[in-house]
Design an enzyme around this catalytic site. Structure first.
Site, PDB file in Angstrom:
ATOM      1  CB  SER A 147      74.656   6.079  65.366  1.00  0.00           C
ATOM      2  OG  SER A 147      74.578   7.148  64.942  1.00  0.00           O
ATOM      3  CE  LYS A 169      75.355   7.109  61.236  1.00  0.00           C
ATOM      4  NZ  LYS A 169      75.106   8.106  62.292  1.00  0.00           N
ATOM      5  CB  SER A 216      75.389   9.965  66.187  1.00  0.00           C
ATOM      6  OG  SER A 216      74.647   9.147  66.828  1.00  0.00           O
TER       7      SER A 216
END
Length: 638
Positions: free
Chosen positions: A348, A276, A372
């Site tokens: 996210s 990420k 998330s």
């Protein structure tokens, strides 16, 4: 000649009357200027209010009723009178401006402060106390605020100078139960090299690792497969920010060379993966999903990246994070769900989730502050682990909330999650909340000795399967009296986030944010959370943790993964959860004709803090006799 109405000369007798009026006004102004400052409304006497009233009454002197007739009189002595009026006004104005105008400003400040206190739920102070507060804020608070910001808040993202207020989610007074040991991974036998890239793309870490260990495939070949797939579907799903191609082939060569030398590092050796894009990797952009930071390069190796590099894993891409780790909208678009291209991924960690689901990487690292990991995993139908708080050090990772942020893996299976967790867990000085948690080996947990609860929201198919495997199940409910769970999380997350992006907001970058109804709104509201009430929220959180601990009478429980109350509670308490795909159902409004698009069904297996191995063991037992986690999404097909 008759003078029109409104322009008549004043009668001669009025000259004396006007002189008298001027004298009276001058006396009133001198009296007002000399009046003591004796407090405001409700404290007796006219005080500042009376003085201010006088100033405001005569601020437009001379009054029009006297000014206009004199201007039109045409008499020289009338003009002299006007000149006298001006001199009286000028002398009086000069005499009162320095002292009384400041009093007027003080009253205005007190009124403004009194009005604003209702937004802090503290509108109970009298004027004298408000005046004291205003002076104290100017003399002490504001200079202290500015100095502290100068020291720690000029760089956004919370990468430096972590808070010394450390949250520990452990329910044990001991920091260690025993020395941590590496998990005893299962071995696969007779794993065959698939005939096509599609089949390779959906193999588990254990299977890929066995192919690599037995030299049936090289890390370079695996890197080729997954980079091709990333480039094929990355733009379709809007899930990739940066391809780390040069680094990937360098790391793949190192992995292949080590194996040739007889050095095997374990099941992640030579395996590609994605991060990420809130996780720092030197020489590559770490954009945080925001156009404000899209050219940002952070010259440090995040702890989790260093751990994976030492395990021999190969980084092939930086994957989408929603802008500043909020939902799935980023500066390049909005990440989509591989199971239904018309849907968005949510959460996210959208890029890691969608990319893992679509077979673009064997596994990826995401993060959760409030949903998330759980939300996108549920939407995209992948197995994921949100570990106990503090299990994985967050050094080199953009921070939202230092008492809520957690890093965790998205994988093909719970067994893969256990392998990745084993590689990345650990503490680091850069993250004071990180701990060396002595997890037991999830591959050797006897689930027949476990008592597992199930909430009303649990997928009962999971209960039936695990019951057949020997686990004991009982109806279960978390009992707690704290009714403000959701607001506690929002206050905590928003204030912490604002502390890490204070400079960003002050410089007006919130106006450039990709989704104006998200962080900009929440962080402006966070400006109005007093420190006292932030601390009260943490005290209420402490009560919630105590009550949940006391009601946790089972070894684990099964429940919904996207129920917002449960998401907030789990993150506030620090509970680990494994998200498990449990089936599929038809999508709403399907395209004409046959469609492979589906809505994924998932459930969550929750455990107490520091008992991730329990949740992982139950998930592995479930997946050992089901194949929901092995299904392949249609991605952009009908």
């Amino acid at each position: 000649m008759r003078i029109p109405r409104g322009h008549r000369r004043p009668p001669p007798c009025l000259h004396h009357l006007l002189l008298l009026l001027a004298a009276l006004c001058f006396a009133a102004l001198k009296t007002a200027a000399a009046a003591p400052s004796t407090g405001g409304t409700g404290e007796g006497g006219g005080g500042i209010a009376s003085v201010t009233g006088s100033i405001m009454t005569w601020a437009t002197w001379p009054p029009k009723c006297a000014w206009l007739p004199l201007r039109m009189s045409g008499k020289s002595h009338s003009y002299t009178l006007v000149s006298k009026y001006h001199k009286i006004w000028k002398d009086t104005k000069d005499a009162i401006s320095a002292k009384d105008i400041s009093r007027k400003e003080l009253v205005g400040g007190v009124i403004a402060l009194k009005e604003s206190m209702k937004y802090f739920d503290a509108d109970f102070f009298n004027d004298s106390k408000l005046r004291e507060m205003e002076n104290g804020a100017k003399e002490f608070n504001v200079p202290a605020f500015r100095e502290n910001r100068r020291l720690v808040a000029m760089k956004d993202g919370g990468l430096h100078d972590p808070s010394v207020l450390v949250f520990k989610s452990s329910w044990s007074s001991k920091s260690k139960v025993k020395e941590s040991e590496m998990f005893d991974y299962p071995q696969t036998s007779m794993t065959q090299h698939p005939s096509n890239d599609e089949d390779i793309a959906f193999m588990s870490i254990i299977e890929l690792g066995e192919l690599f260990r037995t030299k049936k495939i090289t890390s370079h070949e695996l890197t080729d497969v997954f980079l091709r797939r990333l480039k094929r579907y990355g733009a379709v799903l809007e899930s990739v920010i940066t391809y780390t191609e040069e680094l990937a082939y360098k790391q793949a060569k190192e992995a292949d060379d080590l194996l040739e030398q007889g050095k095997y590092l374990g099941p992640l050796h030579g395996i590609p993966y994605g991060l990420k894009d809130i996780i720092a990797v030197p020489q590559y952009n770490t954009t945080w999903g925001s156009k404000t930071f899209k050219n940002q390069v952070i010259d440090m190796e995040a702890f989790v990246y260093k751990r994976l590099k030492s395990a021999g894993a190969v980084l092939v891409a930086k994957l989408v994070t929603g802008s500043l780790a909020y939902d799935d909208i980023w500066f390049g678009g909005r990440t989509r769900n591989p199971w239904n291209i018309e849907e968005f991924s949510t959460g996210s960690s959208a890029g890691p989730t969608a990319s893992t689901s679509a077979g673009m990487v064997p596994f990826a690292i995401g993060s959760e502050t409030a949903g998330s990991i759980t939300y996108p995993a549920a939407r995209c139908g992948v197995t994921a682990l949100r570990p106990s708080f503090g299990t994985v050090a967050r050094t080199g990772v953009m921070s939202l909330s230092e008492s809520l942020d957690k890093l965790g893996p998205f994988c093909r299976s719970a067994a893969d999650c256990a392998i990745v967790l084993d590689a990345i867990r650990g503490s680091d000085p850069g993250d004071p909340s990180s701990r060396e948690i002595a997890l037991e080996d999830p591959f050797h947990v006897d689930i027949t000795k476990l008592t597992v609860g199930y909430l009303d929201s649990a997928e009962m198919e999971v209960v039936k399967v695990l019951s057949a495997k020997g686990a004991k199940f009982v109806p279960f409910k978390l009992n707690y009296t704290v009714e403000s769970v959701q607001s506690i999380l929002n206050i905590t997350m928003d204030v912490d986030m604002l502390a890490h992006f204070d400079n960003w907001q002050r410089e007006g970058h919130d106006d450039d944010y990709e989704a104006q109804d998200q962080w900009p709104v929440e962080l402006r509201r966070a400006r109005l959370v007093p420190a006292v009430d932030y601390v009260q929220a943490q005290r209420a959180r402490g009560r919630l943790i105590r009550e949940v601990r006391e009601s946790f009478t089972v070894d684990a429980f099964i429940g919904n993964v996207t129920d917002w109350e449960l998401v907030c509670l789990g993150n506030l308490v620090g509970l680990p959860i494994v998200v498990v795909p449990t089936g599929f159902k038809s999508i709403e409004h399907p395209p004409k004709g046959n469609t492979r698009r589906r809505t994924t069904v998932t459930t969550g297996i929750y455990a107490p803090p520091d008992h991730d191995h329990i949740a992982l063991a139950l998930a592995m037992a479930y997946q050992s006799v089901t194949d929901h986690h092995k299904q392949r999404p249609p991605i952009d097909a009908n």
